[in-house]
Design an enzyme around this catalytic site. Structure first.
Site: not given
Ligand code: AMP
Length: 390
Positions: A8, A15, A90, A178, A205, A208-209, A238, A280-281, A325-326, A376
């Protein structure tokens, strides 16, 4: 041991994961080179999270993605036992044609190059490792797995913008992204949430995106993302949905160049732009700055609005699933979001939510709310194995 490598590649990170294939796909290692061109660091962990490598590199050693690929390739050849049988990549854009993963050859690669203008920030990085491996190991099967494929079954009505048809014909469509994450979650629902799997489900989803997808019987029917990964929900950096008139204003009244606007919308907007604190949340939840709280309130507000839109696309909603993530890690954000779904019959079970259970709604909640971790890379490995053996 036969293995599949999953790659990725982004603009500043590479990654990769290795899966063994005997007896079912099993993750052997997971690594990433971050900070390519700035502060490069290669970190690799094994199957039980043990650290296999952690090297800080100088900027001149890893100035670009090509150098990162060479270093990672060398590490894998030296340190990884196993026989690589296929590589899965990806790739953000499969354009209008690619509705499923595809075994790569020169013709496919040429097609995928044509989609660079549709995703100029991502597609070239995604294709670079494919070309590098093709040059070194032309015999090795490589499979492209697209973020757009899962949404290719959308109706024409859902896929169109209300602009002249010639633009649709040349590829200006609502693709949705996604898709690998949604496909993975959809593949888990029959086992994890059998009572909603055949029904009307919205998957959020939130990483960060961020985007949301409407699933009917496990198939995508609508998405909050469209032509690019800028639409829909506000994200880490974004903007999410924005009136196109704002872009015209920035161009015509503010004299901004297209590149400046691109940077603004992709890198300096969303939670970061709105809060002026962080993308970052976690940092926003901890911050005492009122702008941080406002940015989160806006994020939750937009998720609520978009949930209503997707409920309309499905004619109702039986289940809501958090992922990424969130969605996977923040009970607080899940709580705030579920409050916006109360009109759809959602009732949160606070203990189950705090404990991170799979099902986080109460027994008498009409809308069933779940947390399903996404994977993913495993989805890419599955596709790679199936496509390279076909
Ligand atoms: P992803 O792109 O799926 O890896 O998600 C990354 C994002 O998830 C980060 O930018 C954080 O905003 C968010 N995140 C991760 N862990 C937490 C957490 N415990 N609480 C809130 N947000 C989190």
């Amino acid at each position: 041991m036969d293995t599949v490598l999953v790659v990725n590649a982004g603009s500043s990170s590479l990654k990769f994961e290795v899966f063994s294939i005997e007896g079912g796909l099993s993750r052997r290692l997971k690594g990433q080179m971050e900070g390519v061109g700035t502060a490069p660091r290669l970190r690799i962990k094994g199957a039980t999270e043990e650290v296999l490598a952690d090297h800080q590199h100088s900027q001149s050693e890893v100035p670009d993605l090509q150098a990162a690929m060479r270093l990672v390739g060398a590490w894998l050849r030296e340190s990884h036992e196993g026989r690589l049988v296929a590589v899965g990549h990806r790739v953000v854009h499969g354009g209008p044609e690619y509705g499923r993963p595809v075994l790569i050859d020169e013709k496919v690669l040429a097609d995928l190059e044509r989609y660079v203008p549709l995703a100029p920030l991502h597609q070239p990085n995604n294709l670079a490792p494919i070309r590098a491996i093709l040059a070194r190991r032309p015999d090795l099967p490589q499979v492209a797995c697209f973020d757009t494929s899962f949404h290719r079954g959308h109706s024409a009505v859902a896929d169109h913008y209300a602009i002249p048809e010639r633009f649709f014909a040349e590829g200006v469509r609502r693709y949705g992204f996604h898709g690998l994450s949604y496909e993975y979650v959809a593949s888990r629902l029959p086992e994890l949430a059998p009572e909603i799997a055949p029904g009307r489900v919205v998957v959020a989803h939130l990483g960060s995106g961020a985007s949301m997808c409407a699933l009917f019987n496990g198939r995508s029917v609508e998405s909050t993302l469209g032509f690019t990964a800028l639409d829909g929900l506000p994200m880490g950096t974004r903007c999410g949905q924005i009136d196109p008139g704002v872009i015209l204003y920035l161009l015509n009244q503010k004299g901004m160049t297209p590149d400046q606007i691109q940077d603004l919308l992709y890198k300096d907007s969303g939670l970061k732009g709105l809060s002026g604190v962080s993308n970052d949340v976690r940092a926003l939840l901890e911050s005492e700055d009122s702008r941080a709280a406002f940015a989160l309130e806006h994020f939750v507000h937009r998720i609520g609005l978009n949930a209503g839109m997707l409920a309309a696309a499905l004619g109702g909603m039986d289940g809501f699933v958090f992922t990424a993530g969130i969605g996977e890690n923040s009970p607080e954000m899940r709580k705030r979001i579920v409050e916006k779904l109360e009109w759809l019959g959602a009732k949160l079970d606070p203990e189950r939510n705090a404990a991170g259970h799979l099902l986080i709604s109460t027994a008498d909640s009409w809308l069933r709310v779940y947390v399903v971790p996404t994977d993913e890379e495993l989805m890419i490995a599955r596709h790679t194995l199936a496509s390279s053996r076909a």
